[in-house]
Design an enzyme around this catalytic site. Sequence first.
Site, PDB file in Angstrom:
ATOM      1  CB  CYS A 229     -15.522 109.177 -19.448  1.00  0.00           C
ATOM      2  SG  CYS A 229     -14.493 107.679 -19.766  1.00  0.00           S
TER       3      CYS A 229
ATOM      4  CG  ASP B 243     -11.422 110.645 -15.671  1.00  0.00           C
ATOM      5  OD1 ASP B 243     -12.018 109.751 -16.281  1.00  0.00           O
ATOM      6  OD2 ASP B 243     -10.265 111.209 -16.201  1.00  0.00           O
TER       7      ASP B 243
END
Length: 153
Positions: free
Chosen positions: A12, A124
């Site tokens: 990511c 995150d």
Amino acid sequence: MKILFVCIGNSCRSPMAESVMKSIAAKHNHSDWHIDSAALADWNVGRSPEGRALEVLAENGLTSDHVGRQICSDDFCRFDYIFGMDESNLADLLQLAADAGQCRAKVELLGNYRGNERDKIIIDPYFERGIHGFRRCFDQIVICCENFVKSNG
């Protein structure tokens, strides 16, 4: 200039940062910059970035052909900057740098380049449902990368 972005899984945050920095560096005529990303863990080695990360990149006119990889000790000698996305990443990177011995890389948080923002952590978004967290993460990364290029460019 050689820059490596690192997060826990390289699915990511770090591949998004890689794509963003490549785009910004190109806009500033830094075609000689080498930009890559890697993981601390081996979960996503050989895999493409997470689908939601690719979707947010596409929404912003960017792509990624990155294939997940794990950081290695040589990276600390090959790169000028190694950016962690959060304090846990940074602690792990500093330990790996110490274990690697003499290295040239400056290891720091990407969030150090967020300007006036107090929070230096790139969130995150992986475990969040939906895509909103990925968009927020992307926005954080853009600010940091733009500020880094302005201060080093």
